[in-house]
Enzyme design. Structure first.
Site, mmCIF file in Angstrom:
data_model
loop_
_atom_site.group_PDB
_atom_site.id
_atom_site.type_symbol
_atom_site.label_atom_id
_atom_site.label_comp_id
_atom_site.label_asym_id
_atom_site.label_seq_id
_atom_site.Cartn_x
_atom_site.Cartn_y
_atom_site.Cartn_z
ATOM 1 N N PRO A 29 -32.490 -29.034 22.349
ATOM 2 C CA PRO A 29 -32.672 -29.640 21.024
ATOM 3 C C PRO A 29 -31.992 -31.002 20.968
ATOM 4 O O PRO A 29 -30.820 -31.122 21.316
ATOM 5 C CB PRO A 29 -31.992 -28.635 20.091
ATOM 6 C CG PRO A 29 -31.035 -27.877 20.965
ATOM 7 C CD PRO A 29 -31.666 -27.834 22.321
ATOM 8 N N TYR A 185 -21.247 -27.587 13.484
ATOM 9 C CA TYR A 185 -21.977 -27.599 12.211
ATOM 10 C C TYR A 185 -21.631 -26.336 11.416
ATOM 11 O O TYR A 185 -20.773 -25.554 11.829
ATOM 12 C CB TYR A 185 -23.472 -27.798 12.482
ATOM 13 C CG TYR A 185 -23.714 -29.153 13.115
ATOM 14 C CD1 TYR A 185 -23.443 -30.322 12.403
ATOM 15 C CD2 TYR A 185 -24.118 -29.268 14.439
ATOM 16 C CE1 TYR A 185 -23.600 -31.571 12.988
ATOM 17 C CE2 TYR A 185 -24.278 -30.522 15.036
ATOM 18 C CZ TYR A 185 -24.008 -31.671 14.301
ATOM 19 O OH TYR A 185 -24.150 -32.908 14.883
ATOM 20 N N GLY A 322 -31.171 -31.773 28.335
ATOM 21 C CA GLY A 322 -31.206 -32.736 27.240
ATOM 22 C C GLY A 322 -31.487 -34.142 27.710
ATOM 23 O O GLY A 322 -32.643 -34.558 27.873
HETATM 24 C C1 LIG Z 1 -29.562 -37.739 21.599
HETATM 25 C C2 LIG Z 1 -29.012 -36.351 21.508
HETATM 26 C C3 LIG Z 1 -29.272 -35.586 20.386
HETATM 27 C C4 LIG Z 1 -28.814 -34.267 20.298
HETATM 28 N N1 LIG Z 1 -29.148 -33.504 19.222
HETATM 29 C C5 LIG Z 1 -28.870 -32.170 19.212
HETATM 30 C C6 LIG Z 1 -29.410 -31.320 18.218
HETATM 31 O O1 LIG Z 1 -30.159 -31.738 17.319
HETATM 32 N N2 LIG Z 1 -29.071 -30.009 18.275
HETATM 33 C C7 LIG Z 1 -28.262 -29.499 19.249
HETATM 34 O O2 LIG Z 1 -27.990 -28.302 19.268
HETATM 35 N N3 LIG Z 1 -27.767 -30.291 20.227
HETATM 36 C C8 LIG Z 1 -28.082 -31.598 20.248
HETATM 37 N N4 LIG Z 1 -27.658 -32.381 21.295
HETATM 38 C C9 LIG Z 1 -26.999 -31.755 22.445
HETATM 39 C C10 LIG Z 1 -28.041 -31.410 23.518
HETATM 40 O O3 LIG Z 1 -28.873 -30.347 23.102
HETATM 41 C C11 LIG Z 1 -27.355 -30.973 24.827
HETATM 42 O O4 LIG Z 1 -26.518 -29.895 24.535
HETATM 43 C C12 LIG Z 1 -26.528 -32.077 25.455
HETATM 44 O O5 LIG Z 1 -27.288 -33.275 25.571
HETATM 45 C C13 LIG Z 1 -26.025 -31.675 26.841
HETATM 46 O O6 LIG Z 1 -27.118 -31.391 27.690
HETATM 47 P P1 LIG Z 1 -27.557 -32.457 28.834
HETATM 48 O O7 LIG Z 1 -26.335 -32.669 29.686
HETATM 49 O O8 LIG Z 1 -28.680 -31.789 29.568
HETATM 50 O O9 LIG Z 1 -27.971 -33.702 28.121
HETATM 51 C C14 LIG Z 1 -28.065 -33.716 21.364
HETATM 52 C C15 LIG Z 1 -27.776 -34.519 22.480
HETATM 53 C C16 LIG Z 1 -28.243 -35.807 22.570
HETATM 54 C C17 LIG Z 1 -27.967 -36.600 23.811
#
Ligand SMILES: Cc1cc2nc3c(=O)[nH]c(=O)nc-3n(C[C@H](O)[C@H](O)[C@H](O)COP(=O)(O)O)c2cc1C
Length: 371
Positions: A29, A185, A322
């Site tokens: 997400p 949150y 993400g």
């Molecule tokens: C631009 C951005 C927006 C994010 N928005 C959310 C969100 O709406 N809900 C959520 O649970 N996590 C959110 N996250 C966290 C990501 O879901 C994820 O946990 C985080 O990027 C780590 O994973 P990655 O290392 O694969 O990027 C967001 C992260 C990024 C970079």
């Protein structure tokens, strides 16, 4: 109750509580702030998710369940019929590509500002402010404010908002919903001792701190069935000024209790790549496997090899990705075929409010020999 099918390939299909997903990758997400001030899904958002539909599961950006839950500019909601209807174009676009899509349900709680609430204070479990970076409001960046502790009698209304949002999500064609209980949150604010100093039945003991999440899960499960409902937890995270000394006890209890609902999956942000609170040894996927027998989704900082390994050794059934997915809409194909990845996008491009393709839907798919 769904049982995990251990020791498989990242690129093999999986039965996610009766829903067949084509591979073990999920689009994590990610808030992208493209819904306009009306907070409505739109054709650009539909295109963005459709481009990423080859992930076994698409999880949408966090979507607010009530106006009270808002805390960010131009993020989508699902608390009016118009909002619910707007999401239909997204589910249809993803389904047309053979994908599966869950909506993430969100209430920001204290991670908000009175500017989003006609001057009223944001709400939380207790009147404890986020220490740290500020919040982006309609009039620019502001300091966080001390939130108002929700009255006991208001909490049934919060649960009802999640239930209505789930009903609208179901009507809009979502395959399921993920309840956002991570990243500091509202539900995380109730769950963790750092932010919950209540003395009513929603505070003090771990059983009581879990109560609001339990009621939300029960309400949403009644709408969708347990096998179409997921919960996201961040046991190790520090985002939004979180991290409690008793985190291990809290999240062990939560996972044990969630076991009873036959969830589609438990989404555990086990990796430390989104910030670590350093309150003790981080909790691992193995810790959760020992107490939760349903499907587990891993996240935070996973690259291709780590994802393959996590699924192969049976630590995770799915892995959510993400940041790499922002600039690689066809990440599943790239990883399966060992094609090169596009470089990560610039963080300055993540939350631009303009509803334009640039930095959102203009990342190309891989073409052999093309770039
Ligand atoms: C631009 C951005 C927006 C994010 N928005 C959310 C969100 O709406 N809900 C959520 O649970 N996590 C959110 N996250 C966290 C990501 O879901 C994820 O946990 C985080 O990027 C780590 O994973 P990655 O290392 O694969 O990027 C967001 C992260 C990024 C970079």
């Amino acid at each position: 109750m769904p049982q995990s099918d251990h020791s498989s390939s990242l690129f093999s299909a999986f039965d996610l509580g009766g829903l067949k997903v084509n591979n073990r990758l999920a689009l994590a997400p990610m808030t992208r702030s493209k819904a306009g001030p009306e907070r409505l899904a739109n054709p650009l958002i539909a295109e963005y998710y459709a481009q990423r539909a080859s992930a076994g599961l698409v999880i949408t950006e966090a979507t607010t369940v009530s106006a009270q839950g808002n805390g960010y500019l131009n993020t989508p909601g699902i608390y009016t019929d118009e909002m619910g209807d707007a999401w239909r174009q997204v589910t249809e676009a993803v389904h047309a590509k053979g994908g599966r899509i869950f909506l993430q349900l969100w209430h920001t709680g204290r991670a908000s500002h009175s500017e989003f609430h006609d001057g009223a204070q944001p709400v939380s479990a207790s009147a404890i402010r986020i220490e740290g970076d500020g919040v982006h409001t309609p009039s620019g960046k502001q300091d966080y404010e001390v939130p108002r502790a929700l009255e006991t009698g208001e909490l049934k209304g919060v649960v009802a908002d999640y239930v209505s949002a789930a009903e609208r999500a179901k009507a809009a064609g979502f395959d399921g919903v993920e309840i956002h209980a991570a990243n500091g949150y509202l539900l995380d604010q109730f769950l963790q001792s750092k932010t919950n100093q209540r003395t009513d039945e929603y505070g003090s003991s771990v059983e009581n701190r879990f109560r609001l999440l339990r009621e939300v899960v029960e309400g949403v499960v009644a709408v969708f069935g347990g096998n179409r409902v997921a919960v996201r937890l961040a046991p190790n995270g520090m985002f939004n000024d979180m991290g409690s000394p008793d985190f291990r006890e809290t999240f062990t209890y939560a996972a044990k209790e969630l076991e009873a609902y036959g969830l589609a999956y438990l989404h555990v942000m086990d990796g430390l790549a989104f910030g670590f609170h350093e309150q003790g040894e981080p909790m691992t996927l193995e810790d959760f496997r020992a107490i939760f027998t349903g499907p587990l989704m891993a996240n935070c900082g996973y690259d291709r090899q780590m994802s393959i390994d996590a699924v192969q050794r049976g630590a995770a059934d799915m892995v959510a990705i993400g940041r790499p997915y922002i600039s690689n809409p066809d990440l599943a194909e790239r990883w399966e075929n060992s094609w090169p990845e596009a470089p990560l996008s610039e963080p300055t491009s993540w939350y631009t409010l303009e509803q334009v393709a640039a930095g959102f839907t203009d990342y190309p798919v891989y073409e052999a020999g093309g770039k």
